[in-house]
Scaffold this active site. Structure first.
Site, mmCIF file in Angstrom:
data_model
loop_
_atom_site.group_PDB
_atom_site.id
_atom_site.type_symbol
_atom_site.label_atom_id
_atom_site.label_comp_id
_atom_site.label_asym_id
_atom_site.label_seq_id
_atom_site.Cartn_x
_atom_site.Cartn_y
_atom_site.Cartn_z
ATOM 1 N N PRO A 11 37.042 31.406 78.500
ATOM 2 C CG PRO A 11 36.277 30.220 80.336
ATOM 3 C CD PRO A 11 35.808 31.016 79.160
ATOM 4 C CG ASN A 12 41.487 28.500 80.831
ATOM 5 O OD1 ASN A 12 42.309 29.138 81.478
ATOM 6 N ND2 ASN A 12 40.471 27.882 81.400
ATOM 7 N NE ARG A 19 42.942 25.008 77.761
ATOM 8 C CZ ARG A 19 41.630 25.149 77.616
ATOM 9 N NH1 ARG A 19 41.147 25.944 76.679
ATOM 10 N NH2 ARG A 19 40.813 24.508 78.407
ATOM 11 C CE1 TYR A 24 40.397 22.388 73.950
ATOM 12 C CE2 TYR A 24 42.181 22.417 75.544
ATOM 13 C CZ TYR A 24 40.856 22.208 75.241
ATOM 14 O OH TYR A 24 39.971 21.835 76.223
ATOM 15 C CG ASN A 76 35.433 27.550 72.112
ATOM 16 O OD1 ASN A 76 34.873 27.094 73.115
ATOM 17 N ND2 ASN A 76 36.558 27.038 71.634
ATOM 18 C CB ALA A 79 35.260 25.658 81.288
ATOM 19 C CG HIS A 82 31.053 22.086 79.521
ATOM 20 N ND1 HIS A 82 30.537 21.568 78.347
ATOM 21 C CD2 HIS A 82 32.382 22.292 79.292
ATOM 22 C CE1 HIS A 82 31.527 21.449 77.453
ATOM 23 N NE2 HIS A 82 32.648 21.887 78.012
ATOM 24 C CD GLU A 100 27.784 24.716 71.983
ATOM 25 O OE1 GLU A 100 26.538 24.785 71.905
ATOM 26 O OE2 GLU A 100 28.370 23.911 72.730
ATOM 27 C CG HIS A 102 32.979 23.080 71.842
ATOM 28 N ND1 HIS A 102 33.184 23.850 72.958
ATOM 29 C CD2 HIS A 102 31.642 22.947 71.702
ATOM 30 C CE1 HIS A 102 32.010 24.161 73.486
ATOM 31 N NE2 HIS A 102 31.056 23.629 72.738
ATOM 32 C CG LEU A 103 39.575 25.150 69.170
ATOM 33 C CD1 LEU A 103 40.385 25.821 70.254
ATOM 34 C CD2 LEU A 103 40.203 25.373 67.813
ATOM 35 N NE ARG A 109 38.709 17.143 76.087
ATOM 36 C CZ ARG A 109 38.980 18.402 76.395
ATOM 37 N NH1 ARG A 109 38.549 19.394 75.603
ATOM 38 N NH2 ARG A 109 39.666 18.691 77.472
HETATM 39 C C1 DQA Z 1 36.532 23.764 74.428
HETATM 40 C C2 DQA Z 1 36.031 22.504 75.149
HETATM 41 C C3 DQA Z 1 35.664 22.837 76.592
HETATM 42 O O1 DQA Z 1 35.187 21.654 77.241
HETATM 43 C C4 DQA Z 1 36.869 23.355 77.330
HETATM 44 O O2 DQA Z 1 36.519 23.705 78.650
HETATM 45 C C5 DQA Z 1 37.528 24.480 76.635
HETATM 46 C C6 DQA Z 1 37.673 24.435 75.181
HETATM 47 C C7 DQA Z 1 37.042 23.455 73.007
HETATM 48 O O3 DQA Z 1 37.239 24.400 72.244
HETATM 49 O O4 DQA Z 1 37.261 22.286 72.662
HETATM 50 O O5 DQA Z 1 38.026 25.414 77.259
HETATM 51 O O6 DQA Z 1 35.452 24.673 74.313
#
Ligand code: DQA
Length: 148
Positions: A11-12, A19, A24, A76, A79, A82, A100, A102-103, A109
């Site tokens: 998502p997102n 964003r 990111y 990736n 959210a 988590h 896995e 994460h950017l 964080r």
């Molecule tokens: C993320 C980190 C996550 O905590 C966050 O909810 C994201 C992006 C990252 O790529 O850093 O949507 O996965």
């Protein structure tokens, strides 16, 4: 046979580029996917990408990977990393090796981002390297599936 790699974006991540660029970066999702596609073909592998804002759709795509010849998943989960037992269970069920990504460096964080439902099942975790983290994961995937 070329290795088949699936890159999943949660998502997102469709908003990449606009964003929170301080977290990111400025690369858009189409740009990132094109970069990974080019990298894969230069390594002789084929790459499929999929993004969804919906947990069940990500579960469906992971289940489909069991039948479509996917050798390796780079994920990736955003959210859902988590929160999602369902995505964890899908990855566990299909038994396809995955990394896995994460950017951002989730460990710099909020505390709720420090726990992942996926990490203990993953072959590895990359966090904080921006788009280069995906590239590292794709290179690893190609090597893992067909060691040079
Ligand atoms: C993320 C980190 C996550 O905590 C966050 O909810 C994201 C992006 C990252 O790529 O850093 O949507 O996965």
């Amino acid at each position: 046979m070329a290795q088949r790699i699936l890159v999943l974006h949660g998502p997102n991540l469709n908003l990449l580029g606009s964003r929170e660029p301080h977290l990111y970066g400025h690369t858009t999702l189409p740009e990132l996917n094109a970069r990974l596609g080019g990298l894969s073909s230069s390594l002789g592998a084929s790459l499929d990408t999929y993004q969804s804002n919906h947990e069940g759709e990500l579960v469906d795509r992971i289940q489909a990977a069991r039948l479509d010849g996917t050798d390796f998943i780079v994920i990736n989960a955003g959210a859902y990393t988590h929160t999602s037992v369902a995505i964890r269970d899908a990855l566990s069920a299909v038994k396809i090796p995955f990394v896995e990504v994460h950017l951002s460096n989730v460990y710099q964080r909020e505390a709720f981002r420090h726990h992942s439902y996926l990490s203990d099942l993953a072959l590895g975790v990359v966090a904080g390297l921006g788009p280069q983290g995906y590239e590292a994961a794709v290179r690893f995937a190609v090597q893992h599936v067909q060691p040079a």
